[in-house]
Design a protein around this motif. Structure first.
Motif, PDB file in Angstrom:
ATOM      1  N   UNK A 212       0.835  -1.209   0.000  1.00 60.40           N
ATOM      2  CA  UNK A 212       0.000   0.000   0.000  1.00 60.40           C
ATOM      3  C   UNK A 212       0.865   1.253   0.000  1.00 60.40           C
ATOM      4  N   UNK A 213       1.992   1.209   0.730  1.00 60.09           N
ATOM      5  CA  UNK A 213       2.907   2.356   0.735  1.00 60.09           C
ATOM      6  C   UNK A 213       3.359   2.668  -0.684  1.00 60.09           C
ATOM      7  N   UNK A 214       3.702   1.640  -1.418  1.00 56.59           N
ATOM      8  CA  UNK A 214       4.175   1.820  -2.789  1.00 56.59           C
ATOM      9  C   UNK A 214       3.045   2.328  -3.687  1.00 56.59           C
ATOM     10  N   UNK A 215       1.870   1.733  -3.560  1.00 54.75           N
ATOM     11  CA  UNK A 215       0.773   2.098  -4.465  1.00 54.75           C
ATOM     12  C   UNK A 215       0.327   3.546  -4.294  1.00 54.75           C
ATOM     13  N   UNK A 216       0.457   4.101  -3.093  1.00 54.67           N
ATOM     14  CA  UNK A 216       0.005   5.469  -2.833  1.00 54.67           C
ATOM     15  C   UNK A 216       0.881   6.503  -3.548  1.00 54.67           C
ATOM     16  N   UNK A 217       2.161   6.227  -3.709  1.00 61.85           N
ATOM     17  CA  UNK A 217       3.063   7.229  -4.309  1.00 61.85           C
ATOM     18  C   UNK A 217       3.621   6.838  -5.679  1.00 61.85           C
ATOM     19  N   UNK A 218       3.414   5.601  -6.100  1.00 60.64           N
ATOM     20  CA  UNK A 218       4.031   5.123  -7.344  1.00 60.64           C
ATOM     21  C   UNK A 218       3.693   6.001  -8.546  1.00 60.64           C
ATOM     22  N   UNK A 219       2.437   6.335  -8.711  1.00 52.08           N
ATOM     23  CA  UNK A 219       1.997   7.159  -9.850  1.00 52.08           C
ATOM     24  C   UNK A 219       2.751   8.488  -9.884  1.00 52.08           C
ATOM     25  N   UNK A 220       2.927   9.118  -8.726  1.00 50.92           N
ATOM     26  CA  UNK A 220       3.591  10.421  -8.661  1.00 50.92           C
ATOM     27  C   UNK A 220       5.086  10.283  -8.944  1.00 50.92           C
ATOM     28  N   UNK A 221       5.696   9.212  -8.442  1.00 50.03           N
ATOM     29  CA  UNK A 221       7.120   8.989  -8.696  1.00 50.03           C
ATOM     30  C   UNK A 221       7.369   8.697 -10.173  1.00 50.03           C
ATOM     31  N   UNK A 222       6.462   7.961 -10.792  1.00 55.62           N
ATOM     32  CA  UNK A 222       6.610   7.669 -12.216  1.00 55.62           C
ATOM     33  C   UNK A 222       6.453   8.936 -13.049  1.00 55.62           C
TER      34      UNK A 222
END
Length: 183
Positions: free
Chosen positions: A68-78
């Motif tokens: 969940x930690x990854x899914x919350x910010x992944x879009x923004x990091x990409x």
């Protein structure tokens, strides 16, 4: 710092901010100019640093969930084109520009209404600076209110609709982009 006077208005309603948490609840996010001591935990991985502002969204049954930690910010990091080996890579192993991208992503993940960026491109390479500028422009185009604090006049002229000059906490001048110049 507590203000000595003035008013904060969101959607034409006067608000009082009592704490950083209160500001976050009212939709205000602040990206500090000092990412190393105020925005990142250098010995922790990207995953943790990226989710610090949204930990409540990363918990199930009282336990922190790394997926969940990854899914919350992944879009923004990409979107910011973060260059990294894995989300478990320590933040200290990233370049300054990539560290700043993680800081920006964690605050954007809060879905703020007002984003205050204090020297957001200080100490980062030209390519990362361009990626950060593109993200700021995209967010502004989507209606996010952005307050950009910068000591770089070309950055202000290129990114701002209105420029306000402050001296020792007091407003001394305000210019529309069209009437502002570097001199």
């Amino acid at each position: 710092t507590r203000p000595s006077s003035g008013e904060i208005r969101i959607d034409d309603i006067s608000v009082t901010i009592w704490s950083p948490k209160d500001a976050m609840c009212k939709g205000i996010a602040y990206v500090s100019e000092d990412r190393l001591s105020q925005s990142l935990i250098m010995d922790f991985p990207i995953r943790v640093n990226g989710s610090l502002t949204v930990l409540d969204q990363c918990v199930r049954h009282g336990l922190l969930q790394s997926n969940l930690e990854i899914s919350v910010v992944k879009e923004h990091l990409e979107r910011l084109q973060l260059r990294y080996a894995s989300f478990e890579q320590e933040i200290s192993g990233l370049s300054g520009g990539n560290q700043q991208k993680v800081v920006l992503a964690k605050w954007i993940a809060t879905r703020p209404r007002i984003l205050i960026l204090d020297e957001p491109t200080q100490g980062i390479d030209v390519q990362s600076k361009a990626e950060v500028h593109k993200m700021i422009a995209d967010l502004a185009a989507k209606g996010l209110a952005i307050v950009l604090i910068s000591s770089e006049m070309p950055e202000l002229l290129g990114m701002c609709d209105t420029i306000t000059v402050l001296n020792e906490g007091s407003q001394v001048a305000t210019f529309d982009r069209a009437e502002a110049t570097a001199s």
